[in-house]
Design a protein around this motif. Structure first.
Motif, short mmCIF file in Angstrom:
data_model
loop_
_atom_site.label_atom_id
_atom_site.label_comp_id
_atom_site.label_asym_id
_atom_site.label_seq_id
_atom_site.Cartn_x
_atom_site.Cartn_y
_atom_site.Cartn_z
N SER A 1 5.24 17.04 120.24
CA SER A 1 4.42 18.24 119.99
C SER A 1 2.95 17.84 120.06
O SER A 1 2.62 16.64 120.11
N GLY A 2 2.08 18.84 120.02
CA GLY A 2 0.65 18.54 119.98
C GLY A 2 0.27 17.86 118.68
O GLY A 2 -0.55 16.92 118.67
N MET A 3 0.85 18.30 117.57
CA MET A 3 0.55 17.65 116.29
C MET A 3 0.99 16.19 116.32
O MET A 3 0.33 15.32 115.75
N ALA B 1 0.96 14.30 118.93
CA ALA B 1 -0.03 13.56 119.73
C ALA B 1 -1.24 13.20 118.85
O ALA B 1 -1.73 12.06 118.88
N ILE B 2 -1.70 14.17 118.05
CA ILE B 2 -2.86 13.91 117.18
C ILE B 2 -2.48 12.85 116.14
O ILE B 2 -3.24 11.90 115.89
N THR B 3 -1.29 12.99 115.58
CA THR B 3 -0.83 12.03 114.57
C THR B 3 -0.70 10.63 115.18
O THR B 3 -1.03 9.62 114.54
N CYS C 1 -12.59 16.27 117.84
CA CYS C 1 -13.30 17.50 118.16
C CYS C 1 -12.43 18.34 119.10
O CYS C 1 -11.86 17.79 120.06
N GLU C 2 -12.33 19.64 118.86
CA GLU C 2 -11.65 20.51 119.82
C GLU C 2 -12.66 20.94 120.87
O GLU C 2 -13.79 21.31 120.51
N SER C 3 -12.28 20.95 122.14
CA SER C 3 -13.23 21.31 123.21
C SER C 3 -13.78 22.72 122.98
O SER C 3 -14.92 23.01 123.31
N ILE D 1 -10.99 13.97 122.07
CA ILE D 1 -11.17 15.40 122.33
C ILE D 1 -9.80 16.08 122.45
O ILE D 1 -8.96 15.64 123.25
N ASP D 2 -9.59 17.11 121.66
CA ASP D 2 -8.40 17.94 121.80
C ASP D 2 -8.74 19.00 122.86
O ASP D 2 -9.48 19.94 122.62
N ASN D 3 -8.16 18.80 124.06
CA ASN D 3 -8.51 19.66 125.21
C ASN D 3 -7.44 20.71 125.49
O ASN D 3 -7.35 21.24 126.60
N TYR E 1 -3.51 16.67 123.89
CA TYR E 1 -3.07 18.00 124.31
C TYR E 1 -1.88 18.45 123.49
O TYR E 1 -0.99 17.64 123.21
N SER E 2 -1.86 19.74 123.17
CA SER E 2 -0.59 20.39 122.90
C SER E 2 -0.18 20.94 124.25
O SER E 2 -0.78 21.91 124.74
N THR E 3 0.84 20.33 124.87
CA THR E 3 1.29 20.82 126.19
C THR E 3 2.14 22.08 126.03
O THR E 3 2.48 22.72 127.02
N THR E 4 2.45 22.40 124.78
CA THR E 4 3.18 23.65 124.46
C THR E 4 2.41 24.86 124.99
O THR E 4 3.00 25.90 125.23
N LYS E 5 1.12 24.72 125.13
CA LYS E 5 0.24 25.85 125.41
C LYS E 5 0.04 26.04 126.93
O LYS E 5 0.99 26.25 127.63
N ILE E 6 -1.20 25.93 127.38
CA ILE E 6 -1.55 26.30 128.76
C ILE E 6 -0.87 25.40 129.79
O ILE E 6 -0.49 25.85 130.87
N ALA F 1 8.72 25.05 125.94
CA ALA F 1 8.83 23.62 125.65
C ALA F 1 7.74 23.17 124.68
O ALA F 1 6.55 23.24 124.99
N LEU F 2 8.17 22.71 123.51
CA LEU F 2 7.21 22.12 122.57
C LEU F 2 6.86 20.71 123.08
O LEU F 2 7.77 19.97 123.48
N GLY F 3 5.59 20.36 123.11
CA GLY F 3 5.24 19.03 123.59
C GLY F 3 3.78 18.70 123.38
O GLY F 3 2.96 19.58 123.10
N ASN G 1 1.40 31.36 119.02
CA ASN G 1 1.16 30.43 120.12
C ASN G 1 -0.06 30.90 120.89
O ASN G 1 -0.56 32.02 120.67
N ILE G 2 -0.56 30.04 121.76
CA ILE G 2 -1.64 30.44 122.68
C ILE G 2 -1.31 29.86 124.06
O ILE G 2 -0.42 29.01 124.19
N GLY G 3 -2.01 30.35 125.07
CA GLY G 3 -1.88 29.75 126.41
C GLY G 3 -0.64 30.18 127.16
O GLY G 3 -0.25 29.52 128.12
N1 PLP Z 1 -4.30 21.54 119.02
C1 PLP Z 1 -4.62 22.83 119.21
C2 PLP Z 1 -6.02 23.18 119.68
C3 PLP Z 1 -3.68 23.84 118.98
O1 PLP Z 1 -4.01 25.12 119.18
C4 PLP Z 1 -2.39 23.47 118.53
C5 PLP Z 1 -1.35 24.48 118.24
O2 PLP Z 1 -1.60 25.67 118.15
C6 PLP Z 1 -2.10 22.12 118.34
C7 PLP Z 1 -3.08 21.18 118.60
C8 PLP Z 1 -0.75 21.68 117.86
O3 PLP Z 1 0.18 21.77 118.91
P1 PLP Z 1 1.76 21.91 118.69
O4 PLP Z 1 2.03 23.28 118.17
O5 PLP Z 1 2.32 21.66 120.06
O6 PLP Z 1 2.17 20.87 117.71
#
Ligand code: PLP
Length: 414
Positions: A82-84, A86-88, A150-152, A179-181, A200-205, A212-214, A355-357
Motif C-alpha cells: 500500500s502507499g502507507m 511505502a512511507i513506513t 513532503c506531499e507534492s 516526496i510523496d508524489n 507513491y500510493s499506486t492505489t490512486k492515479i 489494486a491497493l499498492g 479514494n482519489i485518482g
Molecule cells: N499518500 C497520499 C498522498 C494519499 O492520498 C494516500 C491515500 O489516500 C496515501 C499516501 C496512502 O496510500 P494507501 O491508501 O495506498 O495506503
C-alpha cells in the motif's frame, strides 16, 4: 505536458511483451526453488538476481519496479502492499528511536496519524511546518533532522510547496528529502526537483481503477561525490552503501521489508501495470478537466478551492511551477456538515468513497470520515473544516460534472 508523447510511447512499450502472451505475467508463488545450494547462497548474498521468497519481492512486482524506476528517472524502485507501507518502509529503513522527521505542508490523514501518533510511540518525532515557513524549516533542519517528508500537493489542503527550494535546504543540512508524489505522477518530476526518494500510493492515479491497493518507493543512485548519506548521522547504513549505485534497494529491503513484510502481491502489481499503460492519457485529461470544472463552479458561485483560481494563496506558484496542473483534487466548502451531506447525496455523478485518482469522480466529507478522530488543532493545521468536501475529478465531461455539482450545491444551500 512536456514529455507527453515520450510517456505515451514508453509505458505501453515497456509494460507489454513482444513475444508469447503480451500482457505482463502474474507469478503468484510465495516461494521459489533454487537450482542448487550454491545458487541459494548466491541469491541470499545478492550476487544472483533471482527471486528469493515473495516477502522480499516477486517477478511481477519486479517488472512494476523496473517500469516505475524508468518512468521516474530513478535508479530503482521497491513496490509495497500500500502507499502507507511505502512511507513506513522509507521511515523504518533509515530512522531509529530518537530521530526526528520534518513534515512540511498538508498531509493525507494516514500519513499525519503515522507521524503524529504512531511513530512517536517508537521514539520517532514528527515536526510539522507550513510550506512557506522557511525559518521553521531551517530551524528544524539545524536540529539534526535526518529526513524531510513532503506531499507534492497537500491532500486535501491543496497547498503547493516550492520543492526545489526545500530540496536546496535539505542538501545544505544533509537531510534525506522524500516526496510523496501520489497526486502528481508525471506532472511533477521529483528527482529533477532534488528528491532523494519518491513515494507513491499506486492505489490512486497510477492504477486509476481502484482495483489494486499498492505503493512504491523509487530511489536515486548513490552519488560518486557529495553523497549526503555518508554523513555520520546515517552511519547505520554505511556498510550497505558499499554495494554501489543501487544500494538503496538493499537499505529498503534489508532494513525494512525483510522484517516488517510490507511486500506487494503479484496480482495487485499486475493490475497496477495495466493502469500504468494509460497513465499519461488519463493525466492530461484530468488536469485539463479540473481547470475547466473549477472555473465553471467558481463562476456559478460554488465555494470551490483550487490553485488554478486567482484567489488561491499559491496561484502564482501554480502557474510557474505546476504548469501541467496539480492533479485531480478539488475541494468545496459547503459551510456545514449538513450542507456537505446534502451536496454529496444530491449529486448524481459523484461516487462517495475514501479514494482519489480514480477514472470516475469521487467525493467525501472529510471531517466525518478520514479526519473524524482528529482533534480541533490538528484539523485546523490540515485545513479540515466542518463543511469540507474533497473531490477527485475523473474522466467524465467537465461540463456534465459542473452541471451536476451546481445543482447539488444549490440544493445544499437552499
Ligand atoms: N499518500 C497520499 C498522498 C494519499 O492520498 C494516500 C491515500 O489516500 C496515501 C499516501 C496512502 O496510500 P494507501 O491508501 O495506498 O495506503
Amino acid at each position: 505536458m512536456e514529455k507527453y508523447e515520450y510517456f505515451n510511447t514508453l509505458l505501453p512499450q515497456i509494460i507489454g511483451l513482444k513475444k508469447g502472451a503480451i500482457a505482463p505475467q502474474i507469478t503468484p508463488s510465495a516461494a521459489f526453488g533454487y537450482a542448487s545450494a550454491e545458487e541459494a547462497e548466491s541469491i541470499f548474498s545478492g550476487e544472483a538476481a533471482k527471486p528469493l521468497y515473495a516477502r522480499m519481492g516477486n517477478p511481477t512486482g519486479a517488472k512494476l519496479e523496473t517500469v516505475l524506476a524508468k518512468m521516474e528517472g530513478g535508479q530503482g524502485a521497491v513496490v509495497t502492499s500500500s502507499g502507507m507501507a511505502a512511507i513506513t518502509m522509507v521511515l523504518t529503513a533509515f530512522l531509529q528511536s530518537g530521530d526526528k522527521v520534518l513534515c512540511i505542508g498538508g498531509f493525507f490523514g494516514g500519513t499525519y496519524a503515522l507521524m503524529n501518533d504512531t511513530l512517536p510511540r517508537f521514539g520517532i518525532e514528527g515536526i510539522f511546518c507550513d510550506v512557506d515557513d522557511y525559518d521553521g524549516i531551517e530551524k528544524a533542519l539545524q536540529s539534526g533532522v535526518k529526513m524531510v517528508l513532503c506531499e507534492s500537493v497537500g491532500n486535501p489542503n491543496l497547498k503547493l510547496p516550492n520543492l526545489r527550494e526545500i530540496a536546496g535546504l535539505c542538501d545544505c543540512y544533509n537531510a534525506l528529502f522524500v516526496i510523496d508524489n501520489t497526486v502528481t505522477p508525471l506532472i511533477v518530476e521529483p528527482f529533477k526537483m532534488g528528491a532523494d526518494l519518491v513515494v507513491y500510493s499506486t492505489t490512486k492515479i497510477i492504477s486509476g481503477h481502484s482495483a489494486a491497493l499498492g505503493g512504491a518507493v523509487v530511489f536515486r543512485a548513490i552519488k560518486d561525490s557529495d553523497e549526503k548519506l555518508l554523513d555520520s548521522k546515517f552511519s547505520a547504513v554505511h556498510p550497505i552503501l558499499k554495494k554501489g549505485k543501487g544500494a538503496l534497494m538493499m537499505v529498503l529491503k534489508k532494513r525494512a521489508m525483510r522484517d516488517f513484510g510490507m511486500s506487494a502481491n503479484a496480482f495487485a502489481s499486475f493490475l497496477t501495470l495495466l493502469g500504468l499503460e494509460t497513465l499519461p492519457l488519463r493525466t492530461k485529461r484530468v488536469n485539463e478537466s479540473v481547470e475547466k470544472l473549477v472555473r465553471l463552479l467558481d463562476e456559478a458561485g460554488v465555494n470551490v478551492r483550487h490553485p488554478s483560481l486567482e484567489t488561491h494563496e499559491h496561484h502564482l506558484r501554480y502557474k510557474e511551477i505546476f504548469s501541467d496542473g496539480c492533479g485531480p483534487i478539488v475541494t468545496i466548502d459547503c459551510g456545514t456538515k449538513e450542507k456537505a451531506f446534502t451536496f454529496l447525496n444530491e449529486s448524481k455523478l459523484i461516487t462517495q468513497t475514501a479514494n482519489i485518482g480514480d477514472n470516475r469522480t469521487l467525493g467525501l466529507h472529510m471531517a466525518s470520515t478520514i479526519y473524524r478522530d482528529f482533534n480541533e488543532d490538528d484539523k485546523k493545521r490540515l485545513g479540515i473544516t466542518d463543511g469540507l468536501v474533497r473531490l477527485s475529478i475523473g474522466l467524465e465531461s467537465p461540463d456534465e460534472l459542473a452541471k451536476d455539482m451546481i445543482l447539488a450545491w444549490k440544493s445544499a444551500q437552499s
